[in-house]
Design a protein around this motif. Structure first.
Motif, PDB file in Angstrom:
ATOM      1  N   ASN A 557      35.232 -21.393 -21.607  1.00  0.00           N
ATOM      2  CA  ASN A 557      36.237 -22.205 -20.913  1.00  0.00           C
ATOM      3  C   ASN A 557      35.988 -23.691 -21.108  1.00  0.00           C
ATOM      4  OD1 ASN A 557      33.960 -22.555 -19.387  1.00  0.00           O
ATOM      5  ND2 ASN A 557      34.890 -22.037 -17.420  1.00  0.00           N
ATOM      6  N   ARG A 600      41.422 -26.119 -23.387  1.00  0.00           N
ATOM      7  CA  ARG A 600      41.722 -24.742 -22.990  1.00  0.00           C
ATOM      8  C   ARG A 600      40.724 -23.736 -23.561  1.00  0.00           C
ATOM      9  NH1 ARG A 600      48.075 -23.587 -23.204  1.00  0.00           N
ATOM     10  NH2 ARG A 600      47.295 -21.887 -21.868  1.00  0.00           N
ATOM     11  N   GLY A 601      39.567 -24.201 -23.971  1.00  0.00           N
ATOM     12  CA  GLY A 601      38.526 -23.300 -24.410  1.00  0.00           C
ATOM     13  C   GLY A 601      38.717 -22.798 -25.826  1.00  0.00           C
TER      14      GLY A 601
END
Length: 610
Positions: A557, A600-601
């Protein structure tokens, strides 16, 4: 016979015929009324049927259907109605009448009434013919006026001339095309429009007109008033009088400058594309949907070993390996289903040369519509055999390098375990022995020996971790899942700000040692990137066993990053670890997909066959 029957049937369907017959029947009943007893009916008065000349009045009634027939059916109707009238009135005069002259009166009446009806019918026909002639002339006048307006307003040059070539009419289109007004052109010989070197052509056209020949779409050159030349298309038609004699000719000229320019541009374009087609280094063929080759260039001939003339008419099945032919058919089906979407997809083919040698080609295909409306396929093929062989050599070398790295890691791990750890263990034992030396050593020395013993133990723990990183023994002993669980535990133990979880699903199976090692290294590199670059607080390592293959996924994440479109961009961006993961996935025979967005990872997914 059929036409006469249809005409008779049409007359029989005419309601006027039945109205006339009804009147004939009615007046016939009245004419023979005293014989059939209708004089005693309350509706009639007896005097209407008594007296010496009362039947003259009855005969006069037949004038109604006679006039009716003459007006509706004209002369023929009047003649038939007159004959029917005489057939009705004469029998009574001959067979029934008591008076001496009834026959004469009946005949005279019939002749006079019939003659009057016929004359009325003739006049009716004459008036109708006159009206039709007036309408025809009016239409003809309108047609001539309309034709004159069309000629005058036509955009084409329309010229009238005599058989000798003298111009008699000159419309607005001619003024625009040639630059001469009607006053300047009418009365002159038409040859003044031709360039000096084309006078023979004009004589030929004049002679053809005298023979009644029509010339259509004859392309030539004419000269304008300003001396410039203009390409025109001529239609020359003879003009005939009412007796069919040729009195002159009409010449319609159309300016075809734009069309000629377009044709010239098209020829130049075709020449350029032909030169490009012939001289490009890529092989190009044009074929129909059945695979029959219609065109081929020299590069294609060099690639396949056939002459261009040999390629024309061949089927692509003779040039492709079976697997490549199937792929071409699949690609063609997709192109036909998505004709509104251009295709730039490249795909590999295996070509079979005339000498039997196979070459690797990279192809692009597209559809286009031929001149006859048929759908054709344009295929461009580039020989990439040397590039593919070089790439395979590089991959083989990379594989050997990776294997050598793993072997070197194993050797170093063994040497560290067998030598360095053993030496450190011996050193630790000697330090323990010194520390137990019956108190003969000062307290300060004992404390120093204790610290030194702790440092030796820490070094040994570090070496053990290092050797496990180099080649985790549980990977060979317990399998991939246990090795990944150990790696996750090690990361959690060393990195307090990052929590990593491990998940597995499906029925675990042992893969080949090489595959398990490659998957482990990919997960190791992915977790290393998470620790060093992502700034993530949590990550997940999942391992899925399925009948169709094994899937390894590492998700975090963190902050994410922009994934390069091609791996060559990873080296320029300093992301060498991505290249290593891709190369290991290729050695697995699997696929690697990296998905990431800023903020957003990142998710790394690798899939391989079991």
């Amino acid at each position: 016979m059929t036409t006469a029957f249809r005409r008779a049937a049409g007359v029989m369907r005419n309601p006027h015929l039945w109205a006339i017959l009804a009147l004939m029947v009615l007046f016939g009943v009245i004419y023979y009324g005293d014989q059939i007893g209708i004089s005693h009916w309350a509706l009639f008065h007896g005097r209407f049927f008594s007296g010496g000349y009362v039947h003259d009045l009855h005969r006069a009634l037949f004038l109604c259907p006679l006039i009716y027939a003459a007006l509706v059916f004209r002369t023929r109707g009047a003649l038939l109605a007159a004959g029917l009238t005489i057939a009705i009135i004469v029998p009574r005069a001959i067979l029934i009448s008591e008076y001496p002259d009834p026959v004469l009166r009946s005949v005279i009446f019939g002749l006079l009434a019939g003659t009057a009806a016929v004359l009325l019918g003739i006049e009716r026909e004459r008036r109708q013919r006159l009206s039709a002639e007036i309408a025809r002339r009016r239409l003809a006048e309108q047609g001539r006026a309309q034709l004159a307006a069309i000629v005058t307003s036509s955009g084409d040059a329309i010229i009238g001339r005599t058989l000798e070539g003298i111009i008699t009419s000159w419309n607005r289109g001619a003024e625009i095309l040639y630059g001469y007004s009607a006053e300047e052109a009418i009365g002159r010989h038409i040859s003044f429009l031709a360039p000096p070197d084309m006078s023979g052509e004009m004589d030929h056209l004049l002679e053809g007109t005298r023979r009644g020949e029509t010339v259509e779409r004859y392309e030539t050159i004419r000269r304008r008033k300003d001396g410039s030349l203009v390409p025109v298309s001529l239609t020359v038609s003879p003009i005939r009088d009412e007796n069919g004699q040729i009195t002159g000719a009409s010449v319609i000229a159309r300016d075809i400058t734009q069309r000629k320019q377009a044709e010239s541009a098209l020829k130049e374009s075709e020449a350029r594309y032909r030169a490009l087609f012939e001289n490009t280094s890529d092989g190009i063929i044009v074929r129909d949907l059945e695979g029959n080759i219609l065109m081929a260039n020299r590069a294609m001939a060099e690639l396949t070993g056939y002459r261009v003339s040999e390629l024309i008419g061949m089927n692509i099945a003779q040039l492709l390996a079976p697997s490549s032919l199937e792929r071409v058919h699949e690609k063609q089906a997709r192109l036909l289903a998505e004709r509104d979407r251009p295709s730039t997809e490249r795909y590999e083919l295996r070509l079979i040369r005339k000498d039997g040698v196979q070459r690797i080609g990279e192809a692009i295909t597209s559809l286009f519509e031929g001149q006859d409306g048929t759908i054709c396929v344009l295929a461009t093929v580039r020989d990439v055999t040397e590039q593919r062989e070089a790439r395979e050599n590089i991959r083989a070398y990379a594989n050997q390098v990776l294997r050598a790295q793993e072997e070197e890691r194993s050797r170093i791990a063994r040497e560290l375990h067998d030598e360095a750890l053993q030496d450190l263990a011996s050193l630790g034992l000697e330090l323990d022995l010194l520390a137990r030396d019956d108190g003969r050593l000062p307290e300060e020395t004992l404390r120093a020996l204790g610290k030194l013993r702790e440092r030796v133990s820490a070094i040994m723990d570090g070496i053990r971790r290092f050797t496990k990183d180099l080649r985790p023994p549980m990977l060979d002993e317990l399998g991939l899942a246990e090795a990944l669980q150990w790696m996750v535990d090690e990361v959690n133990a060393q990195q307090k700000s990052l929590r990593v979880s491990f998940e597995t699903s499906g029925t675990p199976v042992r893969l080949s040692p090489d595959k398990e090692l490659l998957l482990f290294r990919i997960a190791q590199e992915a977790l290393s990137n998470v620790r060093k670059h992502s700034g993530a607080a949590a990550a997940t390592v999942s391992l899925v066993f399925a009948p169709e293959g094994v899937t390894l996924r590492v998700h975090d994440n963190g902050r994410g990053f922009r994934v390069p479109e091609v791996m060559g961009g990873s080296a320029r961006m300093g992301k060498l670890g991505l290249i290593g993961m891709h190369e290991r996935a290729r050695l697995l025979g699997g696929t690697l997909r990296i998905e990431s967005e800023d903020g957003r990872g990142t998710t790394v997914t690798v899939t391989t066959a079991p």
